[in-house]
Design an enzyme around this catalytic site. Structure first.
Site, PDB file in Angstrom:
ATOM      1  N   LYS A 126       3.605   9.309   1.916  1.00 38.05           N
ATOM      2  CA  LYS A 126       2.761   8.715   0.873  1.00 38.05           C
ATOM      3  C   LYS A 126       3.448   8.893  -0.466  1.00 38.05           C
ATOM      4  CE  LYS A 126      -1.344   6.767   0.708  1.00 38.05           C
ATOM      5  NZ  LYS A 126      -2.123   6.091   1.757  1.00 38.05           N
ATOM      6  N   ASP A 166      -1.820   1.053  -1.896  1.00 45.43           N
ATOM      7  CA  ASP A 166      -2.996   1.924  -1.814  1.00 45.43           C
ATOM      8  C   ASP A 166      -3.753   1.618  -3.109  1.00 45.43           C
ATOM      9  OD1 ASP A 166      -3.914   4.463  -0.031  1.00 45.43           O
ATOM     10  OD2 ASP A 166      -4.391   4.918  -2.109  1.00 45.43           O
TER      11      ASP A 166
END
Ligand code: GLU
Length: 446
Positions: A126, A166
């Site tokens: 991430k 995201d």
């Protein structure tokens, strides 16, 4: 948590001070792994937990850029390459002012197990930045994305690490970053990012996938108790990509979606959310849900600063952000007769809220299972890029539906196998973990 797990957990807390969200994500997994560790002494001998909790690589970098007034701005960029036992690191980029290492690590940690559950060959990672896109012009967004990618480019690649979107990162940002990656590397590596536009390597259904997948998963979970979406009141929080397409699919399944929200408050629309209007306000104008309420007319009311979970609903789908459903929200939802809660966001329910749902015995699905449709469809985008192919909407959506059904069934079968039938947290954590743990051991001490 069992004593041997507590010992490891305490070490992890001490090694990673000040990262509250990461601690919370680790704790939630460790709380369910006792029986797995007892059955598999090789996991303890090989220190699998310690290894999985330590990212393989963490990159933190400066992102300098100039705003429209010519002022120099400095942000911080992150990419945490958490675990690549199952495939290249895979996970989104979040641009939000709240981003710091603890947020990226919680998201990256969850991503390992989520990606494992999809059944696709993708590891967990991430990234993101504390950049706040709110109120920034298109030119500022582009300059920021280009500067961010100028550093990130050297760390990623279609077989190494494949970022996506995201919160704060959608098609526009992926476009600017892909362009910069292509310019720096002089390679058309379509598979280096997912969530691309449809004419330059993107996949149909990727935009809709997280929300659609969430509703597909929830439908299957409701069916285990003879329930479904048809005719039920559905509360959805958020108004971004996940919330919008969860609303679309829930409406297609006959549900009455009556809410949406943003950081300023929530909308309750007793006539049901008008999706065309919401898309116009959010996707085209990049506006706020208060604008939706203003234009919708008398059926909709905007409640500034309130909690969307005060609205009575039978199904609640938190699709905004972490820790948005607190224990008192859970108590209110339960009092109002909620029958199922499924997470579209990552870690939206606090531990207190999850405990309340589980005590009440309602259906509860953790995000790493119920929101996995987004990254799963990113995996399908990678497959299309690798084969220089592009699939039809129907074919891709069918694949997504199969993956979500499979994740659901894997979670529920695993929970039953460990004597906790109906406990989706346990099922998701155990099934996700075992696959990674076995791959970690098989590949030796690295
Ligand atoms: N950000 C999404 C998630 O939380 C998707 C990531 C991806 O497609 O790689 O799973």
């Amino acid at each position: 948590m069992e004593a041997n797990l507590t010992m490891v957990y305490d070490q992890i807390i001490a090694r990673n001070p000040g990262e509250a969200e990461f601690h919370q994500a680790v704790r939630e997994v460790f709380d369910t792994l006792g029986p797995v560790m007892a059955r598999n002494p090789q996991y303890t001998e090989a220190a699998v937990l310690e290894r999985i909790c330590e990212p393989e690589r963490q990159i933190i970098f400066r992102v300098p850029w100039q705003d429209d007034q010519g002022r120099v701005q400095i942000n911080r960029g992150f990419r945490v390459e958490f675990n690549s036992a199952l495939g290249p690191y895979k996970g989104g980029l979040r641009f939000h002012r709240s981003v710091y290492l603890g947020i990226i690590k919680f998201l990256g940690f969850e991503q390992i197990f989520k990606n494992s559950l999809t059944g696709l060959p993708i590891g967990g990672g991430k990234g993101g930045s504390d950049f706040d896109p709110h109120g920034r012009s298109d030119g500022e967004i582009m300059r920021f994305c280009q500067s961010f990618m100028t550093e990130l480019a050297r760390h990623i690649g279609p077989n190494t690490d494949v970022p996506a979107g995201d919160i704060g990162v959608g098609g526009r940002e992926i476009g600017y970053m892909f362009g910069q990656y292509r310019r720096i590397t002089n390679r058309y590596d379509a598979g280096v990012l997912t969530g691309k536009g449809l004419t330059w390597g993107g996949s149909l259904v990727r935009t809709e996938a997280t929300g659609y997948g969430l509703v597909m998963f929830t439908q299957r979970m409701l069916q285990t108790r003879g329930l479904d979406f048809a005719g039920r009141r559905i509360a959805i929080s958020g108004s971004g990509n996940v919330a919008i397409y969860a609303t679309e699919k829930a409406q297609e399944f006959g549900g009455e979606v009556i809410t949406c929200s943003d950081s300023a408050g929530y909308v309750v629309d007793e006539a049901g959310i008008d999706l065309d209007l919401l898309k116009q306000v959010k996707e085209i104008e990049r506006g706020r849900v208060s604008d939706y309420a203003m234009r919708r007319g008398s059926s909709a009311k905007f409640v500034p600063g309130g909690s969307v979970w005060d609205v009575p609903a039978e199904v609640a789908l938190p699709c905004a952000t972490q820790n948005e459903v607190r224990e008192d929200d859970a108590v209110t939802l339960l009092k109002n007769g909620v029958k199922a809660v499924a997470e579209g966001a990552n870690m939206p329910c606090t531990p207190g809220a999850i405990a309340a749902f589980s005590k009440a015995g309602i259906l509860y699905a953790p995000g790493k299972a119920s929101n996995a449709g987004g990254v799963a469809t990113s995996g399908l985008e990678m497959q299309q890029n690798a084969s220089r192919d592009s699939w039809s909407f129907e074919y891709t959506e069918d694949k997504l539906a199969d993956i979500m059904a499979n994740i659901h069934d894997t979670c529920s079968e695993t929970a039953a196998e460990y004597g906790h039938a109906g406990d989706y947290v346990m099922g998701a954590n155990i099934a996700g973990f075992i696959k990674v743990a076995d791959a970690v051991i098989a590949q030796g001490l690295i």
